[in-house]
Enzyme design. Structure first.
Site, PDB file in Angstrom:
ATOM      1  N   HIS A  45     -17.075 -12.229  -4.994  1.00  0.00           N
ATOM      2  CA  HIS A  45     -16.890 -13.034  -5.292  1.00  0.00           C
ATOM      3  C   HIS A  45     -17.552 -14.492  -4.591  1.00  0.00           C
ATOM      4  O   HIS A  45     -17.768 -14.520  -3.541  1.00  0.00           O
ATOM      5  CB  HIS A  45     -15.707 -13.787  -5.705  1.00  0.00           C
ATOM      6  CG  HIS A  45     -14.528 -13.614  -5.404  1.00  0.00           C
ATOM      7  ND1 HIS A  45     -14.007 -14.652  -3.837  1.00  0.00           N
ATOM      8  CD2 HIS A  45     -14.091 -12.653  -4.921  1.00  0.00           C
ATOM      9  CE1 HIS A  45     -13.661 -14.063  -3.419  1.00  0.00           C
ATOM     10  NE2 HIS A  45     -12.714 -12.561  -3.909  1.00  0.00           N
ATOM     11  N   GLU A 123      -9.042  -7.066  -7.063  1.00  0.00           N
ATOM     12  CA  GLU A 123      -8.362  -6.991  -5.231  1.00  0.00           C
ATOM     13  C   GLU A 123      -7.569  -5.836  -5.265  1.00  0.00           C
ATOM     14  O   GLU A 123      -6.817  -5.878  -6.198  1.00  0.00           O
ATOM     15  CB  GLU A 123      -8.617  -8.337  -4.419  1.00  0.00           C
ATOM     16  CG  GLU A 123      -8.841  -8.123  -3.349  1.00  0.00           C
ATOM     17  CD  GLU A 123      -9.386  -7.425  -2.599  1.00  0.00           C
ATOM     18  OE1 GLU A 123     -10.585  -5.846  -2.611  1.00  0.00           O
ATOM     19  OE2 GLU A 123      -9.880  -7.966  -1.846  1.00  0.00           O
ATOM     20  N   ARG A 151      -9.234  -2.827   6.373  1.00  0.00           N
ATOM     21  CA  ARG A 151     -10.476  -2.112   6.501  1.00  0.00           C
ATOM     22  C   ARG A 151     -10.415  -0.473   6.839  1.00  0.00           C
ATOM     23  O   ARG A 151     -11.440  -0.185   6.577  1.00  0.00           O
ATOM     24  CB  ARG A 151     -11.346  -2.382   7.131  1.00  0.00           C
ATOM     25  CG  ARG A 151     -11.985  -3.689   7.212  1.00  0.00           C
ATOM     26  CD  ARG A 151     -12.933  -4.178   5.768  1.00  0.00           C
ATOM     27  NE  ARG A 151     -13.164  -5.285   6.481  1.00  0.00           N
ATOM     28  CZ  ARG A 151     -12.723  -6.347   5.371  1.00  0.00           C
ATOM     29  NH1 ARG A 151     -11.376  -6.052   4.828  1.00  0.00           N
ATOM     30  NH2 ARG A 151     -12.863  -7.393   5.552  1.00  0.00           N
ATOM     31  N   HIS A 217     -14.205  -7.893  -5.266  1.00  0.00           N
ATOM     32  CA  HIS A 217     -14.065  -8.280  -4.785  1.00  0.00           C
ATOM     33  C   HIS A 217     -14.092  -7.477  -3.711  1.00  0.00           C
ATOM     34  O   HIS A 217     -14.621  -6.414  -3.645  1.00  0.00           O
ATOM     35  CB  HIS A 217     -12.057  -8.302  -5.111  1.00  0.00           C
ATOM     36  CG  HIS A 217     -12.089  -9.083  -6.120  1.00  0.00           C
ATOM     37  ND1 HIS A 217     -11.562 -10.465  -6.016  1.00  0.00           N
ATOM     38  CD2 HIS A 217     -11.869  -8.731  -7.266  1.00  0.00           C
ATOM     39  CE1 HIS A 217     -10.739 -11.013  -7.381  1.00  0.00           C
ATOM     40  NE2 HIS A 217     -11.414  -9.944  -7.874  1.00  0.00           N
TER      41      HIS A 217
END
Length: 345
Positions: A45, A123, A151, A217
């Protein structure tokens, strides 16, 4: 009906028609390639209000900023210029992703196609980090800890308290699935829920020869791409995705990526066989900026906020490339002339 199964049948019933088989399908449009009918494109997005403010978002429903609208429209322009046309779109229940999908389709002149929305494409949940400034979190917990939360594969952030002001329990769109709302998620958790949607909805559509656009996302798309590309849990920490940058894949009959035309991996992340429609160099520059925005505590100003002229130039160069020096000089001369007369000189 079990929420974890039969997504494909639910999807077909909702449309109230029977899909044609691949053998009977006729494709009247240009696709990513002519070697295989299996094509999928991912787009994250555009900028939301909390992206701009450098805040952990998760399932919070933050809208697009004006710049986010511009980013989404530019993504649509890139898709349009690529020649690809889609049969259907898949996205999350969050409006920053839904609006990005709609803006892309508007730029492509494809507003008429189906857009499927599902919570499994939301997300990942950032737990108790939601609502906190990312750089402030780095200062409190350290670069490596925040990087692992953001991450890594299997390390979730601290769980969200039920009295958290942004808890999804109070959001009416989830009223029929309260028992499925996560308190916090690692990428591993996100892979588990997105894989259900991929296997039961996306793969059947691809098998029928549909060309798909998935708008989502960053971590949700990372979860899909990690599985698609067979990226290891150790390596996925090094893969980030920029906003509103189409990533196009050609797939083989087993729905695995075909090599890029030059046989190399992308130069922006070093892990992907998909093609960035904006070019590897532009993507690498954006990812470098995004990294500094979160982790470089020596930078006090917000890298998401700049002059409107700079933003327009950056995004238009992303679509059409940097101008030739002679064209750039002519453009600057034209701007100076217009400004001269606007000022009444």
């Amino acid at each position: 009906m079990n929420r974890l199964t039969n997504l494909g049948s639910i999807r077909t019933k909702a449309l109230n028609f029977t899909r044609p088989t691949l053998a009977s399908s006729i494709r009247y449009f240009t696709s990513l390639n002519t070697d295989t009918p299996y094509n999928v494109c991912f787009v994250r997005h555009g900028q939301s209000t909390w992206n701009r403010e450098n805040i952990f978002i998760g399932w919070s429903d933050t809208p697009l900023t004006d710049d986010g609208v511009l980013e989404a429209r530019v993504a649509g322009q890139m898709l349009s210029k690529s020649g690809i046309r889609f049969d259907e779109v898949h996205t999350s229940l969050l409006r920053r992703s839904i609006r990005t999908a709609n803006l892309c389709l508007m730029e492509m002149g494809q507003e008429y196609i189906q857009v499927f929305k599902n919570w499994r494409l939301n997300e990942r949940s950032y737990g108790n980090l939601v609502g906190r400034n990312k750089k402030e979190a780095v200062k409190q917990f350290g670069v490596e800890q925040v990087r692992r939360w953001r991450r890594s594969y299997d390390e979730p952030p601290p769980p969200m308290d039920e009295d958290h002001p942004y808890h999804p329990l109070r959001d009416p769109r989830y009223r029929h699935m309260l028992d499925l709302i996560p308190q916090s998620e690692s990428l591993k958790d996100t892979v588990a829920r997105s894989s259900v949607y991929w296997d039961e909805v996306v793969i059947p559509a691809l098998r029928e020869g549909k060309t798909l656009l998935i708008v989502g996302h960053e971590n949700n798309l990372r979860s899909l791409i990690m599985r698609l590309e067979d990226i290891s849990p150790e390596d996925i920490i090094n893969v980030s995705l920029p906003r509103a940058a189409p990533l196009a894949y050609r797939l083989d009959e087993n729905f695995k990526p075909l090599d890029r035309p030059d046989g190399s991996l992308d130069k922006a992340t070093g892990f992907l066989r998909g093609e960035w429609l904006g070019g590897d160099k532009a993507i690498a520059e954006i990812l470098e900026r995004d990294h500094k925005q979160v982790y470089d505590t020596s930078i006090e100003h917000n890298l998401e906020v700049g002059s409107q002229q700079d933003k327009w130039r950056t995004w238009m160069e992303f679509v059409v490339g940097k101008p030739h020096p002679e064209m750039k000089a002519q453009s600057q001369a034209g701007i100076a002339t217009r400004q001269y007369y606007l000022n009444g000189k």
